[in-house]
Design a protein around this motif. Sequence first.
Motif, PDB file in Angstrom:
ATOM      1  N   GLN A   1       1.164  -0.932   0.043  1.00 34.17           N
ATOM      2  CA  GLN A   1      -0.284  -0.002   0.093  1.00 34.17           C
ATOM      3  C   GLN A   1       0.988   1.376   0.040  1.00 34.17           C
ATOM      4  N   LEU A   2       2.047   1.292  -0.835  1.00 36.64           N
ATOM      5  CA  LEU A   2       3.012   2.144  -1.319  1.00 36.64           C
ATOM      6  C   LEU A   2       2.586   3.070  -1.970  1.00 36.64           C
ATOM      7  N   GLN A   3       2.655   4.174  -1.725  1.00 42.35           N
ATOM      8  CA  GLN A   3       2.086   5.133  -3.386  1.00 42.35           C
ATOM      9  C   GLN A   3       3.703   6.131  -3.694  1.00 42.35           C
ATOM     10  N   LEU A   4       4.520   6.156  -4.728  1.00 42.53           N
ATOM     11  CA  LEU A   4       5.665   6.674  -4.766  1.00 42.53           C
ATOM     12  C   LEU A   4       5.794   7.877  -5.480  1.00 42.53           C
ATOM     13  N   SER A   5       6.218   8.648  -6.146  1.00 46.16           N
ATOM     14  CA  SER A   5       6.322  10.182  -6.639  1.00 46.16           C
ATOM     15  C   SER A   5       7.291   9.018  -7.803  1.00 46.16           C
ATOM     16  N   SER A   6       6.421   9.200  -8.817  1.00 52.92           N
ATOM     17  CA  SER A   6       7.575   9.266  -9.975  1.00 52.92           C
ATOM     18  C   SER A   6       8.945   9.311 -10.176  1.00 52.92           C
ATOM     19  N   SER A   7       9.128  10.301  -9.319  1.00 56.60           N
ATOM     20  CA  SER A   7      10.595  10.113  -9.507  1.00 56.60           C
ATOM     21  C   SER A   7      11.275   8.906  -8.053  1.00 56.60           C
ATOM     22  N   ASP A   8      10.850   9.287  -6.901  1.00 52.80           N
ATOM     23  CA  ASP A   8      10.738   7.873  -6.132  1.00 52.80           C
ATOM     24  C   ASP A   8      11.499   7.252  -6.473  1.00 52.80           C
ATOM     25  N   LEU A   9      10.138   6.790  -7.247  1.00 51.89           N
ATOM     26  CA  LEU A   9       9.869   5.578  -8.240  1.00 51.89           C
ATOM     27  C   LEU A   9      10.932   4.975  -9.300  1.00 51.89           C
ATOM     28  N   GLN A  10      11.250   5.360  -9.850  1.00 54.50           N
ATOM     29  CA  GLN A  10      12.404   5.891 -10.602  1.00 54.50           C
ATOM     30  C   GLN A  10      13.772   5.613 -10.098  1.00 54.50           C
ATOM     31  N   SER A  11      13.942   6.450  -9.048  1.00 53.80           N
ATOM     32  CA  SER A  11      15.382   6.407  -7.985  1.00 53.80           C
ATOM     33  C   SER A  11      15.308   5.160  -7.547  1.00 53.80           C
ATOM     34  N   LEU A  12      14.227   4.163  -7.282  1.00 53.14           N
ATOM     35  CA  LEU A  12      14.205   2.842  -6.423  1.00 53.14           C
ATOM     36  C   LEU A  12      14.822   1.488  -7.545  1.00 53.14           C
ATOM     37  N   ILE A  13      13.748   1.948  -8.437  1.00 54.58           N
ATOM     38  CA  ILE A  13      14.069   1.232 -10.120  1.00 54.58           C
ATOM     39  C   ILE A  13      15.687   1.075 -10.442  1.00 54.58           C
ATOM     40  N   ASP A  14      16.380   2.420 -10.562  1.00 52.67           N
ATOM     41  CA  ASP A  14      17.136   2.823 -10.238  1.00 52.67           C
ATOM     42  C   ASP A  14      18.421   1.979  -9.359  1.00 52.67           C
ATOM     43  N   SER A  15      18.133   2.326  -8.399  1.00 54.06           N
ATOM     44  CA  SER A  15      18.868   1.692  -7.557  1.00 54.06           C
ATOM     45  C   SER A  15      19.450   0.068  -6.973  1.00 54.06           C
TER      46      SER A  15
END
Length: 925
Positions: free
Chosen positions: A216-230
Amino acid sequence: MTQPDLGALHEGLIASKLAPPMQDPRAISRAGFVARAVDGLPLRRLIVIVAPAGSGKSNLMTELHHAFVEQQVAATWLGLDAEDNDPATFALYFISALQAIEPGFARDELTALGANPVRDYDTLFDRLGNRLSALSTPGAIFLDDFQHLSDPGILRFLDRLAAHLPHHLSLVIASRHRLPLHLAKLLVSGLVTEIGQEDLNFSSSEAEEFLSRYHQLQLSSSDLQSLIDSTEGWPTGVQLAALALRRHKGPAAELISTFSGRDLDLTRYLVESVLQAQPEHVRSFLLQTSPLRRMRADLCAAATQQGDAQAMLDYIGQANLFLIALDREGQWYRYHHLFAEFLQHAFRKIDPAGYRDACFRAAQWCEVNGYPTEAIRYALDAEHFELAADLIAHHAIRASLFRGDHYTVRDWIRLLPVEFHTRRPEILLSHAWSCAFSRDTTRAMEVSQRAIDLLSAEQPRAWDLSTSERDRWLLWAHTVQAATKACSDDIDDCLTRATALFAQVPGTEPFLIATLSNCLSYGYFALRNFERSREYALSAHEQGHRADAAYLSAWGDFLHGMIDVELGQLRAASSLGQRVHRDSQGLGLGQQSYVAGLSALLDAEIAVQHCDFDRAMTHIEMGRAFKEIFGPVEPQLVALRNEARLHASRNRLDLAVQVLQEGQDAALREQHRRLYLALAQEEASLQITAGDITGAAATARRTRLLDAESGNDIASRAQRDALKLMEARFKLAYGDAKSALRLLTTLQQTRGAESCGGFFLTVTTHRAIALWDLGQQKEAARQLNRALSAAAAEFHAYPIFAAGRPLLPVLAFISERRADASTQDLKPLLDLQQWLASNLRGDRGAIHTEEAFPARAATETVESLTSREIELLRLLQAGLTNQKLADALLVSVPTIKWHLHNIYSKLAVGSRGAAVAAAVRLALI
């Protein structure tokens, strides 16, 4: 979903390894991979999924498995672990898994492995490959966690399987490491679908869906992309990051920015973040349950000494802490491999003594709750080798000596450090017994001798035994050695040892009496001294039941039944086969199959003697396993000989010869000279029967068959007589009827020859052929009629039928003179005569023995009773007790019981009074 018959699994196997994990409805579907995999099914294909831990391999495998099943493709599953990198263990699980594709697949091999671990694994795997090649049912084999396999034999088998997949079979493999298989040609041919780490990584949309569904987490587009990158989309990285984010007080970007997708410590960092975020009691529970290969609430409570284990499991499941359900009822679980490995490493590092204590408590729980194999493994994990040795000592005697579960016992010994093998005499003796019955008789003698040496020492090391206990265990050890000599077919030594021990064993030791009785019965059977063999077989049956060792009783009945067959008393043998089958009911599932194998061997032998080859086939399928795993020669001989005779009856002499030559090769490897000679004789005999004289001569030259009698190793009269019979058959085939008749006459006049059933029938039949070839037609007819009369009551057709087509003119001569005979008294003889003539001409439809034989049971003729049995009936009429009967006839009481058993069977009665009444009615007395 198709599942293997888990109820029939070998006792030591874990059923959950043979079923895919439950599909999580929240899981992110990999529909694209699945659609490509099942497109155009059924087709031969290999799907390889190679990626690091936590990449979602098992989830994709589960989804693929479900998709195959939905497409009406039988799919099997095997989740591998480190303990499967052993050929015997792998084969047990692999064959058990294949039951989902074809119930009964490789039943012989599964029965064999469940009873004893074979040692020739290349041959076993070759046979499995051949059986897989013969499959026609659309199927898919799923192997998860392949990285645990490195054994060269296992890899060779899987290499061949991948390279030669049947058209309707697919193979789906998941591994953390690159497969150590040779797939280059398959890759070029386009038969391999490869799925790697990059394919499994989450895309942004998949990660977003995952975070929403699970956390039940909603991340911003930038945070989501950062998570994918990391995390580079690594599914477990995303999962672990989400767990950390749920507990992180600050902005998501603050936590995500500290990750490095290429950081080698990423896994540990994320898991530690999760672990440290848990309350102390949860963290303690996770650590203390990490050693458990599978777990349920009461086992967890024992390992952790916490009373809220079920609530903790519920919490861990709800918190998505890598808990995987192993059944639909939610009783058994395991941790994700990555999480379990981290927890185990952390637990060992933080509290090594605590880790061992948790394993120790798990071992105690498993012991109390009936999981001895897991109890022993946890004791070994705890490095509590004293406990492991004590557990083995407690369970091994019953498993090995009483139930014949040799695979489990040898596995336990393999895991126990050598220095603990001498902790208790039970360990050494059960190990020696299982080695003996697993074709490792040299090792069996070494181990049992070690026990004898320690027991004979002034102060046995670590064995606090009284004098009476030491004497008792010495008797056990020497008895194990006598049984080992039987398994190695050292007949003279076996009889010498068993005879001496039999006189020493007190009546309070029924297990030892039953074992020695079987040794003596086996030895005398090998020497064709059927009277003595029968006496001890009766003792083995009785004492085995007294000892609650059903498989010892079954052995006695098997030998007893084989004696009946040799003496031509097939109906009595059949009843003993049924008794062996009943004995098997008292054993566990794996050993039920083992003992049922003895029954199947006996039933196959009886069916072949009736020439009922269709019925024989059903029994040969089960009994064939003994040629692979069992030590003693006689069961191997029965299995191989009847399989070859079945092929020959179907005009497949090539397959018959192949079976017999493979058996000869195995006999040479095991140094079983008697088995080798018997199989060589059978090969030449089948070739002569089929008219292949050139092939028979080649067999005789290759095996030195006809000059074997001059060797010093042909010690028994039975072997010498068999070779003389073989020589006579060759002389007949070459047209030297005069020399053949001389040999056959000598054999027929041998003391006791007429009471030797099949041997007498064979000699007499061939003597009839020799006389016919010499122009003595009337004497030839009298000789053949003598054989027909002796065989008719039991429809003992094979010894006569095996003489082949040269018998036809003699049968025709007899038929002409009996053209008007139709009396009921002659019907059994006429039935057999007609059947032989029709089948030797190639017309197999005249009489079906399975229908004809039961009808004859109600019309037993006087000829079926021996003179000794009629004499006994007269004494029965006088009302003598068994002991007085024995004294009167100068035999033992068990022999009297045997004669009574035969009389009751032949007269279809159940008591002394009924037997006397029937004998009076038939004018026998």
